[in-house]
Design a protein around this motif. Structure first.
Motif, mmCIF file in Angstrom:
data_model
loop_
_atom_site.group_PDB
_atom_site.id
_atom_site.type_symbol
_atom_site.label_atom_id
_atom_site.label_comp_id
_atom_site.label_asym_id
_atom_site.label_seq_id
_atom_site.Cartn_x
_atom_site.Cartn_y
_atom_site.Cartn_z
ATOM 1 N N ALA A 74 34.819 39.115 26.634
ATOM 2 C CA ALA A 74 35.694 40.186 27.109
ATOM 3 C C ALA A 74 35.461 40.482 28.586
ATOM 4 N N ALA A 75 34.194 40.464 29.022
ATOM 5 C CA ALA A 75 33.886 40.760 30.420
ATOM 6 C C ALA A 75 34.515 39.743 31.358
ATOM 7 N N ARG A 76 34.604 38.495 30.931
ATOM 8 C CA ARG A 76 35.233 37.466 31.754
ATOM 9 C C ARG A 76 36.749 37.412 31.513
ATOM 10 N N ARG B 175 54.150 41.584 46.538
ATOM 11 C CA ARG B 175 52.864 41.438 47.223
ATOM 12 C C ARG B 175 51.752 41.259 46.197
ATOM 13 N N PRO B 176 50.848 40.319 46.427
ATOM 14 C CA PRO B 176 49.719 40.164 45.508
ATOM 15 C C PRO B 176 48.882 41.440 45.470
ATOM 16 N N PRO B 177 48.181 41.696 44.383
ATOM 17 C CA PRO B 177 47.317 42.874 44.322
ATOM 18 C C PRO B 177 46.165 42.768 45.316
ATOM 19 N N GLU B 178 45.660 43.910 45.743
ATOM 20 C CA GLU B 178 44.484 43.904 46.621
ATOM 21 C C GLU B 178 43.222 43.532 45.843
ATOM 22 N N VAL B 179 43.199 43.865 44.555
ATOM 23 C CA VAL B 179 42.064 43.528 43.692
ATOM 24 C C VAL B 179 42.584 42.753 42.499
ATOM 25 N N GLU B 180 41.980 41.598 42.221
ATOM 26 C CA GLU B 180 42.278 40.838 41.007
ATOM 27 C C GLU B 180 41.038 40.040 40.649
ATOM 28 N N ALA B 181 40.406 40.411 39.521
ATOM 29 C CA ALA B 181 39.141 39.771 39.147
ATOM 30 C C ALA B 181 38.855 40.023 37.679
ATOM 31 N N PRO B 182 38.090 39.129 37.036
ATOM 32 C CA PRO B 182 37.586 39.452 35.701
ATOM 33 C C PRO B 182 36.803 40.759 35.769
ATOM 34 N N PRO C 234 46.897 33.734 41.690
ATOM 35 C CA PRO C 234 46.742 34.585 40.499
ATOM 36 C C PRO C 234 45.782 33.959 39.487
ATOM 37 N N ILE C 235 45.099 34.803 38.742
ATOM 38 C CA ILE C 235 44.188 34.350 37.686
ATOM 39 C C ILE C 235 44.995 34.057 36.425
ATOM 40 N N ILE C 236 44.749 32.898 35.808
ATOM 41 C CA ILE C 236 45.433 32.515 34.573
ATOM 42 C C ILE C 236 44.406 32.357 33.456
ATOM 43 N N ALA C 237 44.884 32.231 32.226
ATOM 44 C CA ALA C 237 44.008 32.243 31.052
ATOM 45 C C ALA C 237 42.950 31.143 31.095
ATOM 46 N N SER C 238 43.309 29.947 31.580
ATOM 47 C CA SER C 238 42.333 28.854 31.608
ATOM 48 C C SER C 238 41.189 29.137 32.598
ATOM 49 N N ASP C 239 41.451 29.966 33.605
ATOM 50 C CA ASP C 239 40.403 30.303 34.568
ATOM 51 C C ASP C 239 39.268 31.074 33.916
ATOM 52 N N VAL C 240 39.588 31.929 32.962
ATOM 53 C CA VAL C 240 38.596 32.864 32.429
ATOM 54 C C VAL C 240 37.984 32.392 31.107
ATOM 55 N N LYS C 241 38.262 31.162 30.713
ATOM 56 C CA LYS C 241 37.634 30.624 29.511
ATOM 57 C C LYS C 241 36.161 30.360 29.783
#
Length: 681
Positions: A265-267, A288-295, A522-529
């Motif tokens: 969940a944290a990731r 505009r992309p978000p200023e913050v985007e992270a797990p 942008p972060i996608i689902a495969s990034d956070v596996k």
């Protein structure tokens, strides 16, 4: 960096120079306030300054076009020059014109007496053993403002100067960084005096107290207004945690996370923050992309999972029975018109996210900056050829304030030999060029030891050695790095094991003016596996008498058990006995047990390294062959050496190492040695 780089980057401050004279003077006291003031980072600095670094980096690194030189790794013992003074050699680490201020000094192996000369004075304003000054033993410079953690020595104490600064040591052969600010010409700076330590002792003690308890030490103001949130997230669902209008600043972000698999969940839950959006902007063709985007977990400065630690801007509390862990953030995040925080659940499981956002009034002006935090990941990065792995590329004006790195290492060998390279405002050569990844994060010698500090941390190192998950971070609070046009942060992907492949995930934190851009997608689902890393099995040579387990009967110099996993495979039990602080004539006598007396053959495996010497081995006082030269350009094990046949007695026998010299190519301490094991046959 040498002084020859100064004119180019100082030119960018020249325009601001005339305005500086009307501002309050920079003093030791005002810089001490900077150490614990997170709100000041939300505006472009006034007076303006640039932050740069001197270091012992390998001087062969001159141009990206020269592959061998660019990734050269002989980063120890390089200085601007060596001067003669009062009959001694002084190795010059820093030589810079002011007005300016030292904001950090680091070393992996501090040596000699450190001297700091200001404004052309012949007498140093600070003069002390380098280990005392960086280790928190000099009166007035206490722990945690200074101190050793995980073999890295750091001094975070501001030392301002009006005209000039020179830093030296009367011994060479060590690694170092000196980070410093240079202000625009005309800025009023009061030069540090030794008596400032006594005059400001109460303030220094208060700063040390706040750094020692960083969550309480960075607590937002009491007049903040809290807005709670509590959302249930199905897989792939998105929810708004916070939305507010007006000119304010977020000063606190508290999160509680609940899920069956907290690490996943944290990731897998991604937090996004936007500031000052126009109506309908989200629905436009190119929002505009978000200023913050992270797990979510990575945003709080560690990974994978909720690993407890506490820094000045971020932290995670220890788990407690029946109570969720606090994930807390004290970065200030100002906005002129509106702010919005959302979370998206890409973890593949239901989760609950609760907590609160705290805000305070904020006077937005033409120096104000938006907070940014963004994350990227690259899997199975090959270690050859060497490469510069990019943490951040941003355009605009702002300040860099830190980052977190999560490494997944598929071998035990050391992954972090690579240097940081920081380019400000289009520099063609980095104004920060370091000496190793762990050195940038404030520790040393690829140490797997966990440590926490207000400004830098290693919350996790799975091991053995540097195998598996490693989590490190550093926050630039006193040593923030302003930029006016662009900022780029690379770290060399430099691994000891050429067969290894690593996964690198990093989040960067910075402030920037509205309209700035960056290179993140942008972060996608495969990034956070999440990658599952199995436990590693330690192997030992059958019948080996381990060097680190042998009885030390007598010695000159020092002995340590050293973890060798960072240097690759081959060391029995992944450790050896490390013999340091030597000179010619030193002896190390070890005891080993034999069950039955008789004539037996003794075999040995030792370690070779760039800073090792030449040893003569004896068994029960009888020389065992010719001297052994333990120099090598890398840290490697010897083959299994046949020392000969000896009459051994039942019970304790002796193995003696005598230091008789060193190879002319040896560097650093030059007279060290390592014993992996012996075999008796």
């Amino acid at each position: 960096m040498s002084r020859r780089f100064a004119p180019a980057w100082l030119a960018g401050l020249a325009v601001a120079g005339l305005a500086q004279a009307t501002l309050a003077a920079i003093t030791t006291e005002s810089l001490l306030d900077d150490m614990v003031n997170l709100e000041r980072l939300t505006r472009l600095p006034e007076p303006a300054y640039a932050t740069r670094q001197f270091s012992s980096y390998d001087r062969a690194s001159k141009s990206f076009s020269d592959y061998q030189g660019w990734f050269a790794n002989g980063d120890c013992g390089h200085y601007l020059r060596v001067e003669k003074k009062d009959g001694r050699d002084e190795h010059v680490m820093m030589d810079a014109d002011g007005p300016g201020a030292i904001v950090r000094i680091w070393s992996a192996n501090p040596a000699g007496t450190l001297r700091i000369y200001l404004d052309g004075g012949e007498t140093p304003v600070l003069e002390a053993a380098m280990t005392d000054l960086l280790g928190g033993k000099v009166p007035g410079l206490p722990v945690p403002i200074a101190g050793e953690r995980s073999k890295g020595w750091n001094l975070y104490f501001p030392i301002p100067y009006a005209r000039h600064c020179k830093v030296t040591s009367d011994k060479g052969g060590f690694y170092y960084h000196v980070n410093y600010r240079t202000y625009a010409s005309g800025t009023q700076v009061e030069t540090f005096k030794r008596e400032d330590l006594q005059r400001l002792s109460s303030k220094i003690e208060d700063i040390a107290r706040r750094l020692a308890s960083p969550r309480a030490g960075s607590e937002p103001p009491a007049e903040r207004v809290k807005t709670p949130f509590d959302v249930e997230l199905a897989p792939n669902a998105e929810a708004v945690l916070f939305e507010q209008e007006g000119a304010k600043a977020i000063c606190g972000f508290l999160v509680h996370l609940s899920a069956e698999d907290l690490e996943r969940a944290a990731r897998g839950i991604v937090v996004k923050m936007t500031f000052d959006r126009e109506k309908g902007d989200e629905k436009s063709k190119k929002p505009r992309p978000p200023e913050v985007e992270a797990p979510l977990g990575d945003f709080f400065g560690t990974a994978p999972g909720l690993i407890p630690y506490a820094s000045f801007p971020l932290g995670i509390t220890e788990p407690a029975e029946g109570k969720p862990q606090d994930l807390w953030c004290h970065w200030y995040m100002p906005f002129a018109r509106n702010a919005k925080i959302t979370v998206t659940n890409l973890s593949g499981q239901p989760a609950r996210v609760s907590g609160a956002v705290s805000v305070v009034p904020y006077n937005w002006d033409d120096r104000s900056l938006h907070f940014h935090a963004k994350w990227r990941i690259e899997r199975d990065v090959p270690t050859r050829p060497f490469s510069d792995w990019q943490h951040l590329q941003a355009n605009g004006a702002g300040r860099f304030v830190g980052g977190h790195l999560h490494i997944i290492n598929n071998v035990r060998a050391w992954w972090g030999e690579g240097d940081e390279k920081i380019y400000v405002d289009g520099e063609t050569f980095p104004s920060h060029l370091g000496t190793g990844t762990e050195d940038y994060y404030g520790y040393a010698w690829c140490s797997p030891e966990r440590f926490v500090h207000a400004y830098h941390n290693q919350p996790r190192c799975q091991g053995p050695g540097n195998y598996g998950h490693t989590s490190v971070n550093r926050f630039h609070i006193l040593d923030d790095i302003p930029f006016t046009r662009s900022f780029r942060f690379d770290v060399e992907n430099w691994h000891w094991d050429e067969r290894a492949r690593t996964t690198r995930a990093a989040i960067s934190y910075w402030y920037a003016r509205p309209g700035s851009t960056d290179f993140f997608g942008p972060i996608i689902a495969s990034d956070v596996k999440l990658t599952v890393v199995p436990e590693f099995q330690v192997t030992r040579v059958k019948g080996a008498i381990e060097g680190e387990q042998m009885a030390v009967l007598s010695k000159t110099g020092q002995t340590h058990s050293q973890n060798m996993a960072p240097f690759g495979e081959g060391w029995s039990g992944e450790e050896h006995l490390w013999w340091t602080d030597n000179q010619v004539g030193n002896r190390l006598v070890l005891g080993f047990e034999v069950k039955e007396a008789g004539r037996k053959r003794v075999l040995a495996r030792l370690t070779r390294a760039p800073d090792y010497g030449i040893v003569q081995i004896s068994v029960n006082g009888q020389k065992a062959g010719e001297p052994i030269d333990l120099y090598h350009s890398r840290v490697v094990g010897t083959e299994e050496l046949d020392l000969g046949a000896f009459d051994l007695k039942a019970g304790q026998n002796t193995l003696t190492l005598e230091m008789i010299g060193t190879n002319e190519k040896s560097t650093g301490q030059r007279y060290m040695a390592g014993l992996d094991y012996i075999l008796v046959k």
